[in-house]
Motif scaffolding. Structure first.
Motif, PDB file in Angstrom:
ATOM      1  N   MET A 228     -59.581  34.262 -85.197  1.00  0.00           N
ATOM      2  CA  MET A 228     -59.130  35.656 -85.232  1.00  0.00           C
ATOM      3  C   MET A 228     -57.728  35.762 -85.828  1.00  0.00           C
ATOM      4  SD  MET A 228     -59.479  38.889 -84.716  1.00  0.00           S
ATOM      5  CE  MET A 228     -60.885  39.178 -83.654  1.00  0.00           C
ATOM      6  N   THR A 229     -56.851  34.793 -85.464  1.00  0.00           N
ATOM      7  CA  THR A 229     -55.483  34.843 -85.975  1.00  0.00           C
ATOM      8  C   THR A 229     -55.454  34.719 -87.489  1.00  0.00           C
ATOM      9  OG1 THR A 229     -54.624  33.904 -83.928  1.00  0.00           O
ATOM     10  CG2 THR A 229     -53.205  33.797 -85.852  1.00  0.00           C
ATOM     11  N   ASP A 230     -56.261  33.815 -88.043  1.00  0.00           N
ATOM     12  CA  ASP A 230     -56.301  33.662 -89.495  1.00  0.00           C
ATOM     13  C   ASP A 230     -56.817  34.928 -90.157  1.00  0.00           C
ATOM     14  OD1 ASP A 230     -55.319  31.127 -89.306  1.00  0.00           O
ATOM     15  OD2 ASP A 230     -57.251  30.117 -89.526  1.00  0.00           O
ATOM     16  N   ALA A 231     -57.853  35.532 -89.580  1.00  0.00           N
ATOM     17  CA  ALA A 231     -58.398  36.762 -90.135  1.00  0.00           C
ATOM     18  C   ALA A 231     -57.372  37.892 -90.052  1.00  0.00           C
ATOM     19  CB  ALA A 231     -59.674  37.156 -89.400  1.00  0.00           C
ATOM     20  N   ARG A 232     -56.667  37.959 -88.930  1.00  0.00           N
ATOM     21  CA  ARG A 232     -55.650  39.007 -88.763  1.00  0.00           C
ATOM     22  C   ARG A 232     -54.502  38.797 -89.748  1.00  0.00           C
ATOM     23  NH1 ARG A 232     -54.416  44.108 -88.152  1.00  0.00           N
ATOM     24  NH2 ARG A 232     -52.707  44.550 -86.682  1.00  0.00           N
ATOM     25  N   ARG A 233     -54.123  37.554 -89.936  1.00  0.00           N
ATOM     26  CA  ARG A 233     -53.056  37.264 -90.899  1.00  0.00           C
ATOM     27  C   ARG A 233     -53.463  37.691 -92.298  1.00  0.00           C
ATOM     28  NH1 ARG A 233     -50.483  33.950 -94.465  1.00  0.00           N
ATOM     29  NH2 ARG A 233     -48.364  33.269 -93.931  1.00  0.00           N
ATOM     30  N   ASP A 234     -54.698  37.382 -92.675  1.00  0.00           N
ATOM     31  CA  ASP A 234     -55.186  37.758 -94.001  1.00  0.00           C
ATOM     32  C   ASP A 234     -55.192  39.276 -94.162  1.00  0.00           C
ATOM     33  OD1 ASP A 234     -55.525  35.093 -94.565  1.00  0.00           O
ATOM     34  OD2 ASP A 234     -57.705  35.097 -94.264  1.00  0.00           O
ATOM     35  N   GLU A 235     -55.605  39.977 -93.093  1.00  0.00           N
ATOM     36  CA  GLU A 235     -55.647  41.444 -93.139  1.00  0.00           C
ATOM     37  C   GLU A 235     -54.248  42.024 -93.337  1.00  0.00           C
ATOM     38  OE1 GLU A 235     -56.879  45.238 -90.255  1.00  0.00           O
ATOM     39  OE2 GLU A 235     -56.842  43.197 -89.449  1.00  0.00           O
ATOM     40  N   ILE A 236     -53.301  41.543 -92.536  1.00  0.00           N
ATOM     41  CA  ILE A 236     -51.937  42.053 -92.637  1.00  0.00           C
ATOM     42  C   ILE A 236     -51.327  41.697 -93.990  1.00  0.00           C
ATOM     43  CG2 ILE A 236     -49.599  41.847 -91.703  1.00  0.00           C
ATOM     44  CD1 ILE A 236     -50.832  41.534 -88.929  1.00  0.00           C
ATOM     45  N   GLU A 237     -51.580  40.486 -94.464  1.00  0.00           N
ATOM     46  CA  GLU A 237     -51.029  40.065 -95.753  1.00  0.00           C
ATOM     47  C   GLU A 237     -51.546  40.956 -96.881  1.00  0.00           C
ATOM     48  OE1 GLU A 237     -50.184  35.947 -98.175  1.00  0.00           O
ATOM     49  OE2 GLU A 237     -51.978  36.054 -96.918  1.00  0.00           O
ATOM     50  N   ALA A 238     -52.843  41.253 -96.862  1.00  0.00           N
ATOM     51  CA  ALA A 238     -53.413  42.120 -97.898  1.00  0.00           C
ATOM     52  C   ALA A 238     -52.809  43.526 -97.831  1.00  0.00           C
ATOM     53  CB  ALA A 238     -54.931  42.187 -97.748  1.00  0.00           C
ATOM     54  N   ASN A 239     -52.660  44.041 -96.614  1.00  0.00           N
ATOM     55  CA  ASN A 239     -52.080  45.378 -96.457  1.00  0.00           C
ATOM     56  C   ASN A 239     -50.620  45.411 -96.894  1.00  0.00           C
ATOM     57  OD1 ASN A 239     -54.498  46.287 -95.421  1.00  0.00           O
ATOM     58  ND2 ASN A 239     -53.860  46.183 -93.283  1.00  0.00           N
ATOM     59  N   LEU A 240     -49.879  44.355 -96.547  1.00  0.00           N
ATOM     60  CA  LEU A 240     -48.485  44.283 -96.968  1.00  0.00           C
ATOM     61  C   LEU A 240     -48.363  44.260 -98.490  1.00  0.00           C
ATOM     62  CD1 LEU A 240     -46.644  41.743 -94.625  1.00  0.00           C
ATOM     63  CD2 LEU A 240     -45.948  44.098 -95.113  1.00  0.00           C
ATOM     64  N   THR A 241     -49.230  43.494 -99.124  1.00  0.00           N
ATOM     65  CA  THR A 241     -49.211  43.424-100.580  1.00  0.00           C
ATOM     66  C   THR A 241     -49.450  44.797-101.189  1.00  0.00           C
ATOM     67  OG1 THR A 241     -49.958  41.121-100.588  1.00  0.00           O
ATOM     68  CG2 THR A 241     -50.315  42.383-102.598  1.00  0.00           C
ATOM     69  N   ALA A 242     -50.412  45.532-100.622  1.00  0.00           N
ATOM     70  CA  ALA A 242     -50.721  46.866-101.129  1.00  0.00           C
ATOM     71  C   ALA A 242     -49.549  47.826-100.934  1.00  0.00           C
ATOM     72  CB  ALA A 242     -51.968  47.407-100.438  1.00  0.00           C
ATOM     73  N   VAL A 243     -48.907  47.771 -99.772  1.00  0.00           N
ATOM     74  CA  VAL A 243     -47.780  48.669 -99.505  1.00  0.00           C
ATOM     75  C   VAL A 243     -46.590  48.314-100.396  1.00  0.00           C
ATOM     76  CG1 VAL A 243     -46.030  49.258 -97.777  1.00  0.00           C
ATOM     77  CG2 VAL A 243     -48.454  49.296 -97.172  1.00  0.00           C
ATOM     78  N   ARG A 244     -46.317  47.033-100.535  1.00  0.00           N
ATOM     79  CA  ARG A 244     -45.209  46.634-101.405  1.00  0.00           C
ATOM     80  C   ARG A 244     -45.463  47.045-102.857  1.00  0.00           C
ATOM     81  NH1 ARG A 244     -44.768  40.881 -98.217  1.00  0.00           N
ATOM     82  NH2 ARG A 244     -43.035  41.433 -96.824  1.00  0.00           N
ATOM     83  N   ASP A 245     -46.723  47.012-103.267  1.00  0.00           N
ATOM     84  CA  ASP A 245     -47.062  47.460-104.615  1.00  0.00           C
ATOM     85  C   ASP A 245     -46.841  48.963-104.755  1.00  0.00           C
ATOM     86  OD1 ASP A 245     -48.274  46.973-107.299  1.00  0.00           O
ATOM     87  OD2 ASP A 245     -49.831  48.303-106.522  1.00  0.00           O
ATOM     88  N   ARG A 246     -47.207  49.736-103.714  1.00  0.00           N
ATOM     89  CA  ARG A 246     -46.965  51.179-103.742  1.00  0.00           C
ATOM     90  C   ARG A 246     -45.469  51.470-103.859  1.00  0.00           C
ATOM     91  NH1 ARG A 246     -49.763  53.739 -98.599  1.00  0.00           N
ATOM     92  NH2 ARG A 246     -48.775  55.626 -99.445  1.00  0.00           N
ATOM     93  N   ILE A 247     -44.663  50.733-103.107  1.00  0.00           N
ATOM     94  CA  ILE A 247     -43.216  50.923-103.175  1.00  0.00           C
ATOM     95  C   ILE A 247     -42.694  50.585-104.578  1.00  0.00           C
ATOM     96  CG2 ILE A 247     -40.998  50.052-102.336  1.00  0.00           C
ATOM     97  CD1 ILE A 247     -42.366  49.670 -99.582  1.00  0.00           C
ATOM     98  N   ALA A 248     -43.179  49.484-105.133  1.00  0.00           N
ATOM     99  CA  ALA A 248     -42.727  49.056-106.455  1.00  0.00           C
ATOM    100  C   ALA A 248     -43.092  50.088-107.520  1.00  0.00           C
ATOM    101  CB  ALA A 248     -43.323  47.692-106.802  1.00  0.00           C
TER     102      ALA A 248
END
Length: 234
Positions: A1-21
């Motif tokens: 579950m931790t690995d899956a949660r990490r992947d989920e958060i990482e993908a979301n962070l990437t998307a948000v950082r791209d929106r900011i950029a």
């Protein structure tokens, strides 16, 4: 579950950082000029640890008891903790004891407690003046009226142990965020007349971060776009 949660958060962070950029590119700004504060209310300390692993340095909390406990549990991470919720005057000193930044200072009555908490911990507390952008001052969100923000900023500057950093606001529900955040930018200019170093503008959440960044926000407060829907039973 931790690995899956990490992947989920990482993908979301990437998307948000791209929106900011992309918003920064449209505004002719550098993404380094915008701090991403991830709002972790209702989410467990394990998520905070994953965020830290993924490079997040600023986290935000709304509720005193949850924030205090989570901050203690994650004390080893070296994060900057923002208190962004409505603040009761009888809780101000306690919040100042663990928060690095209090973004929700909307009245002078809070300053005595914040000063006491900062003094007791031997720290200087960063403070933002929360501004109400509602057309009807009696309805909606907390915040000082725009025409009173400068006076409150002067009181913050005069308070021992507090450092005025700038302003914070939340766009009113259903309002067009573009003129709303433009109004906040004007208030921020007035606050900088009180202290030219008070350059922070905290504005924008998951749904309207682009409008905030394009209006000059230096900090955005993002919850669901990074961490997903609120956990059950909250």
């Amino acid at each position: 579950m931790t690995d899956a949660r990490r992947d989920e958060i990482e993908a979301n962070l990437t998307a948000v950082r791209d929106r900011i950029a992309r918003a920064c590119a449209r505004a002719g700004r550098s993404p380094e000029q915008v701090t991403l504060t991830v709002v972790t209310k209702f989410f467990p300390a394990s998520d905070v640890r994953l965020l830290a692993e993924l490079g997040v340095r600023d986290v935000g909390e709304n509720r005193h008891q949850e924030a205090e406990a989570k901050r203690a549990e994650c004390a080893d991470l070296g994060l900057t903790w923002h208190f962004i919720g409505g603040l009761q005057s009888n809780k101000a000193a306690a919040v100042a004891a663990y928060a690095d930044v209090v973004e929700s200072v909307d009245r002078a009555k809070l300053l005595k407690g914040l000063t006491r908490g900062a003094h007791e911990t031997g720290r200087t507390l960063d403070v933002l003046v929360q501004v109400s952008l509602d057309e009807d001052p009696g309805a909606g969100r907390s915040g000082v009226a725009p025409d009173q923000a400068e006076a409150l900023a002067e009181q913050v500057v005069a308070a021992e142990g507090l450092r005025l950093r700038g302003v914070m606001a939340v766009a009113p529900l259903g309002a067009d965020p573009v003129p709303t955040f433009a109004k906040l930018a004007s208030v921020a200019d007035l606050v900088r007349r009180v202290d030219p170093t008070a350059t922070w503008v905290s504005a924008g959440m998951s749904a309207d971060l682009e409008a905030a960044v394009e209006s000059g926000a230096t900090h955005v407060r993002i919850g669901s776009a990074v961490l997903g829907s609120r956990p059950p039973n909250r």
